[in-house]
Design a protein around this motif. Sequence first.
Motif: not given
Length: 274
Positions: A239-265
């Motif tokens: 996970s990443i933490s320290g975001c200031n707004t829910t809009a920032e959560l939405d913006r960073t969600r794809p990169v978190v998901d992508s890195v988790a998938r790469e690590l899983s692979r």
Amino acid sequence: MSTAPVPAAISTKTTIEPVAESPEDGQRVSMLWRATRILKSFGPQEWVLSLAELTRKSGLPKPTTHRIAAELADLGLLERAGKGYRLGIQLVEIGQRSWWECGLRDTALPFLEYLREATNHTVNLGVLSDTDIVYLAKLPGPDNDVRVTRTGARLPAHSTGLGKAILAHSPPAILRSVIDSGLTRCGPRTIIMPQRFMREMAQIRERGTAFDIEESGPGMLCVAAPISLGHTRVLGSLSISGCNTTAELDRTRPVVDSVARELSRRLNSTSIGA
């Protein structure tokens, strides 16, 4: 987005006789249970406990607590701190070997470092232990999010993004045990109603990521994604933490998901977790 770094059949007539424990075996098991009660008395924010506090939290008689705590200190599993005790370095070393030897943390570190650089936020790695999430690694980002707990600490899984990302992809029995243990309130927006929590699990499975929006504590915002082996086993989450707004959560969600998938692979291409 930039690509993450590539770091004999048994007869039905067979009768199995129960193994009778000797008095010595029974005493040894009882002592192990008591020692475990004492070690589990230390919470995320309780680094040092007095003998009286250990006695109260463990539920053991004071003489028993004193004797076992002294023995644990001699073994390096506890350390004396003034008139109290704290967890010893031997416990840290044993706990680290439990996961480090299987390679999860070592394999994940380059991906965590990439995620920190890509988002400029604190990055966390967690695993499920009973109904809690245990923080296996934490890489502080430029945001210096001090609200995130330290490595080795634990929080109720239902209240964290890390925990929810794992629970949503876990067997039903695990999810039921978390609900049955009680969805306690940890933050102003913790989900404590079982039906609503189950709906949250379904949404996470559909979305692929989990949010913590002031569920683990006031002002806490994070987004997490599961780390999986195949389609059936979840090893942990990041996970990443320290975001200031829910809009920032939405913006960073794809990169978190992508890195988790790469690590899983990467994990699926090795023997880790097999």
